[in-house]
Design an enzyme around this catalytic site. Structure first.
Site, PDB file in Angstrom:
ATOM      1  N   ASP A 113      -2.701   2.212  -6.143  1.00 36.95           N
ATOM      2  CA  ASP A 113      -1.618   2.227  -5.159  1.00 36.95           C
ATOM      3  C   ASP A 113      -1.625   1.041  -4.214  1.00 36.95           C
ATOM      4  O   ASP A 113      -0.963   1.065  -3.179  1.00 36.95           O
ATOM      5  CB  ASP A 113      -1.698   3.518  -4.338  1.00 36.95           C
ATOM      6  CG  ASP A 113      -2.986   3.623  -3.541  1.00 36.95           C
ATOM      7  OD1 ASP A 113      -3.984   3.000  -3.946  1.00 36.95           O
ATOM      8  OD2 ASP A 113      -3.001   4.332  -2.521  1.00 36.95           O
ATOM      9  N   GLU A 114      -2.337  -0.018  -4.570  1.00 35.70           N
ATOM     10  CA  GLU A 114      -2.500  -1.126  -3.625  1.00 35.70           C
ATOM     11  C   GLU A 114      -2.619  -2.431  -4.390  1.00 35.70           C
ATOM     12  O   GLU A 114      -3.306  -2.505  -5.409  1.00 35.70           O
ATOM     13  CB  GLU A 114      -3.759  -0.873  -2.787  1.00 35.70           C
ATOM     14  CG  GLU A 114      -4.011  -1.859  -1.690  1.00 35.70           C
ATOM     15  CD  GLU A 114      -5.294  -1.534  -0.925  1.00 35.70           C
ATOM     16  OE1 GLU A 114      -5.583  -2.282   0.023  1.00 35.70           O
ATOM     17  OE2 GLU A 114      -5.997  -0.571  -1.284  1.00 35.70           O
ATOM     18  N   ASP A 145       0.870  -1.178   0.000  1.00 36.49           N
ATOM     19  CA  ASP A 145       0.000   0.000   0.000  1.00 36.49           C
ATOM     20  C   ASP A 145       0.906   1.227   0.000  1.00 36.49           C
ATOM     21  O   ASP A 145       1.656   1.454   0.956  1.00 36.49           O
ATOM     22  CB  ASP A 145      -0.901  -0.006   1.240  1.00 36.49           C
ATOM     23  CG  ASP A 145      -2.076   0.955   1.102  1.00 36.49           C
ATOM     24  OD1 ASP A 145      -2.088   1.739   0.127  1.00 36.49           O
ATOM     25  OD2 ASP A 145      -2.970   0.922   1.956  1.00 36.49           O
TER      26      ASP A 145
END
Length: 472
Positions: free
Chosen positions: A105-106, A11
């Site tokens: 983003d993860e 993350d």
């Protein structure tokens, strides 16, 4: 459950805000809020410096401004974030063929499938190397969780924030979960959490003590069984590589309701063109055109039309969206418009309308040049001045070089001239119609060599955030 912590969850730390800080030296270490800046805007991401004041994602922007009046408020730069995300995802795919992106983003990574890890020590080393590689490639930091299941890996990455690595050793899961709030478990939202709290269940350990039958009584059969299994740290969900994209869409929320029907029609045409650009950028086409309209009273209408075959022709999408709009009453005003394409394919097939256009063109050519209609000139999209100079967007001045918009109004635009690799830049103000000032593309955060690799350490942009470490 596995016997080794070989599922990794990455993350990126306050991704949008961190990217803006890395891009703009004057904002490093400062409170930064990214999101819609109009009166109806919401926070997309807040930097850790802004979170100190209570600002968080999904908060109304007006509330954020009251909590942190001195923060920098910027519009999102979607293409810029996607470019960074592509770099990060490429690093994950180098570790394993099983990468499950959850957002820009993860992502989850199955380290075992790529033979990148097989026990606790190798998993930890893989996580340390990944974080270092992300920093070298992007200048940004990310937090890594390692565990024997997806649920626990995500919990571990939350514990690791910001800029850390946490590994949950197999056999310690239940003792780790027991004191945590019930909201820690996936599937426990505010309503479920309140319902459990009223029943005297506040922690994961208390869920286990209550027993499976009690959870089923409180929450229903499916939900109760699932949450009891998770409370016991049971999670056998596999990492699923590359979830199939089901649709491509764009939408805009307007600060003031649009009442002018002509303006609504023009906005739909503009959104259709944006949607096609995104569709083509992904190498896709689609056969179902979707129009979304949210009216003044918050009622939301969705209309769709399915074509004979997939298309990425902007004229076809515009025409279909216009037909869908014809059936929608916008008399009272419109607060949101969106255009999407679903039924995706990785090939294009001439649509019925495009085929008809080709037939007409062939007939004109057969009749001879004297009967040909003049070609219609391409019409450039007109960008309103208030959108052209929004805070955070990149600009270039003929003499002063690259900079970014700090603000605009009353016919003026204020620009700070700095780049990711420079020091804090100077500020200048111009007329919004200054011929020497124009919008620009974002600069890369990390200088690249001619072969595309990152520059040496001396040429790198320092990463934003805490120093790297393997713990919190």
């Amino acid at each position: 459950m596995r016997n080794a912590p070989t599922i990794l969850h990455l993350d990126m730390d306050a991704f949008f805000a961190q990217a803006e800080q890395a891009s703009k030296p004057s904002l490093r270490g400062k409170a930064v809020v990214v999101g819609g800046l109009g009166p109806r805007g919401v926070v997309a991401t807040a930097s850790y410096e802004a979170r100190v004041f209570g600002v968080h994602s999904a908060m109304p922007m007006a509330q954020a401004r009251r909590l942190a009046p001195n923060a920098a408020y910027l519009v999102p730069r979607g293409a810029f974030y996607r470019r960074i995300s592509d770099q990060v995802m490429a690093l994950l795919r180098a570790l394993s063929p099983l990468v499950e992106p959850l957002s820009l983003d993860e992502a989850f990574v199955d380290l075992e499938a790529g033979e990148a890890a097989w026990d606790s020590e190798s998993a930890r080393l893989a996580g340390v190397r990944l974080r270092a590689d992300i920093r070298a490639a992007t200048g940004l930091t990310g937090s890594v969780g390692l565990a024997a299941s997806k649920m626990l890996a995500k919990i571990a990455s939350e514990q690791a924030k910001p800029d850390g690595l946490v590994l949950i050793e197999p056999g310690t899961e239940r003792s780790l979960l027991a004191p945590m709030p019930v909201r820690t478990l996936p599937g426990v939202g505010p309503a479920t959490g309140d319902h459990l709290r009223r029943a005297g269940i506040a922690t994961v350990g208390e869920m286990v003590e209550a027993g499976e039958d009690e959870l089923v009584r409180l929450l229903g059969k499916a939900h109760g069984h699932a949450l009891y299994a998770m409370a016991l740290a049971r999670d056998d969900r596999p990492v699923v590589a590359e979830r199939e994209t089901k649709s491509v869409s764009v939408e805009d929320t307007y600060d003031v309701d649009i009442h002018d029907r002509v303006r609504v029609e023009l906005e739909v045409q503009r959104l259709a063109d944006r949607c096609v650009r995104r569709l083509r950028g992904a190498g896709l086409s689609g056969r179902t055109i979707v129009l979304k309209v949210r009216r003044y009273d918050f009622s939301t209408l969705t209309r769709s039309e399915t074509l004979r075959g997939p298309t990425d022709d902007p004229a076809v999408v515009r025409e279909a969206a216009a037909r869908l709009l014809d059936a929608v009453d916008t008399t009272g005003g419109v607060r949101l418009l969106g255009v999407g394409v679903s039924g995706l394919a990785d090939f294009t097939q001439e649509d019925l309308f495009a085929q008809a256009a080709e037939v007409r063109a062939a007939e004109v050519r057969a009749e001879g040049p004297e009967d040909e209609a003049p070609e219609e000139p391409a019409v450039a999209e007109v960008v309103p001045a208030e959108h052209r100079w929004r805070p955070g967007l990149d600009v270039r001045h003929a003499e002063l070089g690259h900079g970014w918009v700090q603000g605009s109004g009353l016919g003026r635009v204020t620009v700070r001239f700095e780049t990711p690799g420079s020091g804090v830049g100077r500020v200048r103000t111009f007329r919004i119609d200054d011929p020497d000032l124009e919008p620009a593309q974002p600069l890369p955060l990390v200088p690249r060599r001619p072969d595309g690799a990152p520059a040496d350490t001396a040429g790198r942009v320092p990463a934003v955030g805490p120093r790297p470490g393997d713990g919190r």
